[in-house]
Scaffold this motif. Structure first.
Motif, PDB file in Angstrom:
ATOM      1  N   LEU A  81       0.832  -1.208   0.000  1.00  0.00           N
ATOM      2  CA  LEU A  81       0.000   0.000   0.000  1.00  0.00           C
ATOM      3  C   LEU A  81       0.870   1.262   0.000  1.00  0.00           C
ATOM      4  CD1 LEU A  81      -2.867  -0.879   2.495  1.00  0.00           C
ATOM      5  CD2 LEU A  81      -3.002  -0.720   0.009  1.00  0.00           C
ATOM      6  N   ALA A  82       2.132   1.124   0.366  1.00  0.00           N
ATOM      7  CA  ALA A  82       3.061   2.260   0.373  1.00  0.00           C
ATOM      8  C   ALA A  82       3.740   2.451  -0.985  1.00  0.00           C
ATOM      9  CB  ALA A  82       4.125   2.066   1.457  1.00  0.00           C
ATOM     10  N   ALA A  83       3.316   1.719  -1.991  1.00  0.00           N
ATOM     11  CA  ALA A  83       3.964   1.767  -3.310  1.00  0.00           C
ATOM     12  C   ALA A  83       3.911   3.161  -3.923  1.00  0.00           C
ATOM     13  CB  ALA A  83       3.309   0.774  -4.257  1.00  0.00           C
ATOM     14  N   ASP A  84       5.021   3.547  -4.529  1.00  0.00           N
ATOM     15  CA  ASP A  84       5.095   4.778  -5.320  1.00  0.00           C
ATOM     16  C   ASP A  84       5.518   4.359  -6.722  1.00  0.00           C
ATOM     17  OD1 ASP A  84       5.564   7.201  -6.538  1.00  0.00           O
ATOM     18  OD2 ASP A  84       7.132   7.840  -5.147  1.00  0.00           O
ATOM     19  N   ALA A  85       4.614   4.489  -7.675  1.00  0.00           N
ATOM     20  CA  ALA A  85       4.898   4.095  -9.055  1.00  0.00           C
ATOM     21  C   ALA A  85       5.064   5.314  -9.954  1.00  0.00           C
ATOM     22  CB  ALA A  85       3.789   3.189  -9.578  1.00  0.00           C
ATOM     23  N   SER A  86       5.316   6.471  -9.380  1.00  0.00           N
ATOM     24  CA  SER A  86       5.409   7.702 -10.173  1.00  0.00           C
ATOM     25  C   SER A  86       6.717   7.822 -10.940  1.00  0.00           C
ATOM     26  CB  SER A  86       5.232   8.926  -9.272  1.00  0.00           C
ATOM     27  OG  SER A  86       6.299   9.011  -8.332  1.00  0.00           O
ATOM     28  N   GLY A  87       7.741   7.063 -10.544  1.00  0.00           N
ATOM     29  CA  GLY A  87       9.049   7.237 -11.154  1.00  0.00           C
ATOM     30  C   GLY A  87       9.425   6.207 -12.195  1.00  0.00           C
ATOM     31  N   GLY A  88       8.490   5.462 -12.692  1.00  0.00           N
ATOM     32  CA  GLY A  88       8.823   4.447 -13.681  1.00  0.00           C
ATOM     33  C   GLY A  88       7.849   3.303 -13.598  1.00  0.00           C
ATOM     34  N   ASN A  89       8.278   2.142 -14.080  1.00  0.00           N
ATOM     35  CA  ASN A  89       7.389   0.990 -14.150  1.00  0.00           C
ATOM     36  C   ASN A  89       7.565   0.011 -13.007  1.00  0.00           C
ATOM     37  OD1 ASN A  89       6.164   1.869 -16.513  1.00  0.00           O
ATOM     38  ND2 ASN A  89       7.850   1.046 -17.736  1.00  0.00           N
ATOM     39  N   ARG A  90       8.573   0.245 -12.169  1.00  0.00           N
ATOM     40  CA  ARG A  90       8.769  -0.617 -11.005  1.00  0.00           C
ATOM     41  C   ARG A  90       8.476   0.205  -9.753  1.00  0.00           C
ATOM     42  NH1 ARG A  90      14.107  -3.958  -9.042  1.00  0.00           N
ATOM     43  NH2 ARG A  90      13.016  -5.013  -7.348  1.00  0.00           N
ATOM     44  N   PRO A  91       7.485  -0.195  -8.947  1.00  0.00           N
ATOM     45  CA  PRO A  91       7.141   0.601  -7.780  1.00  0.00           C
ATOM     46  C   PRO A  91       8.248   0.606  -6.737  1.00  0.00           C
ATOM     47  CG  PRO A  91       5.766  -1.374  -7.909  1.00  0.00           C
ATOM     48  CD  PRO A  91       6.637  -1.362  -9.118  1.00  0.00           C
ATOM     49  N   SER A  92       8.328   1.711  -6.027  1.00  0.00           N
ATOM     50  CA  SER A  92       9.247   1.860  -4.903  1.00  0.00           C
ATOM     51  C   SER A  92       8.446   1.713  -3.620  1.00  0.00           C
ATOM     52  CB  SER A  92       9.896   3.244  -4.956  1.00  0.00           C
ATOM     53  OG  SER A  92      10.574   3.511  -3.749  1.00  0.00           O
ATOM     54  N   PHE A  93       9.032   1.088  -2.630  1.00  0.00           N
ATOM     55  CA  PHE A  93       8.363   0.884  -1.352  1.00  0.00           C
ATOM     56  C   PHE A  93       9.117   1.565  -0.219  1.00  0.00           C
ATOM     57  CE2 PHE A  93       7.381  -2.754  -4.089  1.00  0.00           C
ATOM     58  CZ  PHE A  93       6.010  -2.602  -4.181  1.00  0.00           C
ATOM     59  N   THR A  94       9.871   2.587  -0.531  1.00  0.00           N
ATOM     60  CA  THR A  94      10.706   3.251   0.471  1.00  0.00           C
ATOM     61  C   THR A  94       9.895   3.943   1.565  1.00  0.00           C
ATOM     62  OG1 THR A  94      10.891   5.251  -0.884  1.00  0.00           O
ATOM     63  CG2 THR A  94      12.633   3.595  -1.135  1.00  0.00           C
ATOM     64  N   GLN A  95       8.628   4.249   1.311  1.00  0.00           N
ATOM     65  CA  GLN A  95       7.808   4.888   2.348  1.00  0.00           C
ATOM     66  C   GLN A  95       7.256   3.887   3.357  1.00  0.00           C
ATOM     67  OE1 GLN A  95       7.495   8.170   3.100  1.00  0.00           O
ATOM     68  NE2 GLN A  95       9.114   8.210   1.572  1.00  0.00           N
ATOM     69  N   ALA A  96       7.332   2.601   3.056  1.00  0.00           N
ATOM     70  CA  ALA A  96       6.884   1.590   4.019  1.00  0.00           C
ATOM     71  C   ALA A  96       7.836   1.584   5.209  1.00  0.00           C
ATOM     72  CB  ALA A  96       6.856   0.206   3.368  1.00  0.00           C
ATOM     73  N   ALA A  97       7.296   1.338   6.383  1.00  0.00           N
ATOM     74  CA  ALA A  97       8.134   1.226   7.580  1.00  0.00           C
ATOM     75  C   ALA A  97       9.083   0.038   7.406  1.00  0.00           C
ATOM     76  CB  ALA A  97       7.256   1.025   8.803  1.00  0.00           C
ATOM     77  N   PRO A  98      10.296   0.124   7.972  1.00  0.00           N
ATOM     78  CA  PRO A  98      11.191  -1.036   7.937  1.00  0.00           C
ATOM     79  C   PRO A  98      10.489  -2.246   8.573  1.00  0.00           C
ATOM     80  CG  PRO A  98      12.333   0.904   8.775  1.00  0.00           C
ATOM     81  CD  PRO A  98      10.883   1.259   8.677  1.00  0.00           C
ATOM     82  N   PRO A  99      10.857  -3.455   8.160  1.00  0.00           N
ATOM     83  CA  PRO A  99      10.135  -4.654   8.605  1.00  0.00           C
ATOM     84  C   PRO A  99       9.944  -4.772  10.123  1.00  0.00           C
ATOM     85  CG  PRO A  99      11.620  -5.230   6.839  1.00  0.00           C
ATOM     86  CD  PRO A  99      11.899  -3.791   7.182  1.00  0.00           C
ATOM     87  N   ASP A 100      10.972  -4.541  10.920  1.00  0.00           N
ATOM     88  CA  ASP A 100      10.819  -4.674  12.380  1.00  0.00           C
ATOM     89  C   ASP A 100       9.824  -3.660  12.929  1.00  0.00           C
ATOM     90  OD1 ASP A 100      12.595  -6.759  12.380  1.00  0.00           O
ATOM     91  OD2 ASP A 100      14.285  -5.593  13.144  1.00  0.00           O
ATOM     92  N   GLU A 101       9.893  -2.432  12.438  1.00  0.00           N
ATOM     93  CA  GLU A 101       8.973  -1.374  12.866  1.00  0.00           C
ATOM     94  C   GLU A 101       7.564  -1.662  12.353  1.00  0.00           C
ATOM     95  OE1 GLU A 101       8.065   2.335  14.799  1.00  0.00           O
ATOM     96  OE2 GLU A 101       9.535   0.757  15.038  1.00  0.00           O
ATOM     97  N   GLY A 102       7.451  -2.117  11.117  1.00  0.00           N
ATOM     98  CA  GLY A 102       6.153  -2.468  10.552  1.00  0.00           C
ATOM     99  C   GLY A 102       5.477  -3.574  11.351  1.00  0.00           C
ATOM    100  N   ARG A 103       6.254  -4.592  11.730  1.00  0.00           N
ATOM    101  CA  ARG A 103       5.709  -5.700  12.525  1.00  0.00           C
ATOM    102  C   ARG A 103       5.230  -5.196  13.888  1.00  0.00           C
ATOM    103  NH1 ARG A 103       6.415 -11.171  12.344  1.00  0.00           N
ATOM    104  NH2 ARG A 103       8.136 -10.936  10.883  1.00  0.00           N
ATOM    105  N   ARG A 104       6.020  -4.352  14.526  1.00  0.00           N
ATOM    106  CA  ARG A 104       5.656  -3.821  15.839  1.00  0.00           C
ATOM    107  C   ARG A 104       4.349  -3.026  15.752  1.00  0.00           C
ATOM    108  NH1 ARG A 104       5.935   0.615  18.691  1.00  0.00           N
ATOM    109  NH2 ARG A 104       7.027   1.866  17.151  1.00  0.00           N
ATOM    110  N   LEU A 105       4.234  -2.174  14.730  1.00  0.00           N
ATOM    111  CA  LEU A 105       3.034  -1.353  14.577  1.00  0.00           C
ATOM    112  C   LEU A 105       1.818  -2.193  14.178  1.00  0.00           C
ATOM    113  CD1 LEU A 105       4.653   1.781  12.942  1.00  0.00           C
ATOM    114  CD2 LEU A 105       3.708   1.601  15.254  1.00  0.00           C
ATOM    115  N   TYR A 106       2.036  -3.191  13.328  1.00  0.00           N
ATOM    116  CA  TYR A 106       0.945  -4.099  12.953  1.00  0.00           C
ATOM    117  C   TYR A 106       0.453  -4.857  14.184  1.00  0.00           C
ATOM    118  CZ  TYR A 106      -1.381  -8.195  10.926  1.00  0.00           C
ATOM    119  OH  TYR A 106      -2.287  -9.189  10.627  1.00  0.00           O
ATOM    120  N   ASP A 107       1.381  -5.402  14.963  1.00  0.00           N
ATOM    121  CA  ASP A 107       0.994  -6.142  16.170  1.00  0.00           C
ATOM    122  C   ASP A 107       0.233  -5.250  17.147  1.00  0.00           C
ATOM    123  OD1 ASP A 107       2.161  -8.449  15.160  1.00  0.00           O
ATOM    124  OD2 ASP A 107       3.984  -8.280  16.387  1.00  0.00           O
ATOM    125  N   ALA A 108       0.659  -3.997  17.298  1.00  0.00           N
ATOM    126  CA  ALA A 108      -0.032  -3.058  18.189  1.00  0.00           C
ATOM    127  C   ALA A 108      -1.435  -2.758  17.658  1.00  0.00           C
ATOM    128  CB  ALA A 108       0.775  -1.772  18.341  1.00  0.00           C
TER     129      ALA A 108
END
Length: 147
Positions: A81-108
């Motif tokens: 859901l954090a995909a940014d496809a504005s810069g070409g044909n391959r989406p960037s996911f740099t706005q997604a939280a890093p995996p450990d932080e994402g897991r912590r926030l998802y679990d919360a």
């Protein structure tokens, strides 16, 4: 934090052919933690989800919440859901939280949902999942809460 809500008559998530979570009528909630998000953002997003009036009343108008109709929540982590496809044909996911932080926030987010709502099922964070749903309506609503 972003979420994509789908009003469903039923939904389930499978991992390696095994059912990890299932609901009947309710909401499939695809959720993504982004950089800068914290638990407070997740709590605000969840409050919005629980009160959002997207189920029909007796007159056929979207005037009832998932809580009003006694529906379930199926919460599935979805970093794309954090995909940014504005810069070409391959989406960037740099706005997604890093995996450990994402897991912590998802679990919360899931823990808070379970504290506030009687029926909560989930997928498994980071797993390769197959999501099956019957979108009711169809009704699909994107939501975003900023930090």
């Amino acid at each position: 934090m972003k979420a994509l809500l789908q009003r469903v008559s039923e939904a389930r998530v499978e991992i390696a052919g095994e059912c990890a979570g299932r609901i009947g009528r309710g909401l499939l909630v695809l959720v993504c933690a982004e950089r800068g998000d914290d638990e407070a953002v997740g709590e605000r997003l969840l409050a919005k989800i629980l009160k959002l009036r997207i189920f029909s009343d007796d007159a056929g108008k979207m005037n009832r919440s998932v809580q009003d109709v006694g529906g379930g929540l199926l919460i599935v982590s979805q970093f794309t859901l954090a995909a940014d496809a504005s810069g070409g044909n391959r989406p960037s996911f740099t706005q997604a939280a890093p995996p450990d932080e994402g897991r912590r926030l998802y679990d919360a987010f899931v823990a808070r949902a379970r504290a506030l709502h009687p029926e909560v099922a989930t997928g498994v964070f980071g797993a390769d999942m197959q999501v099956h749903l019957v979108n009711d309506g169809p009704v699909t609503i994107p939501l975003q809460m900023a930090p």
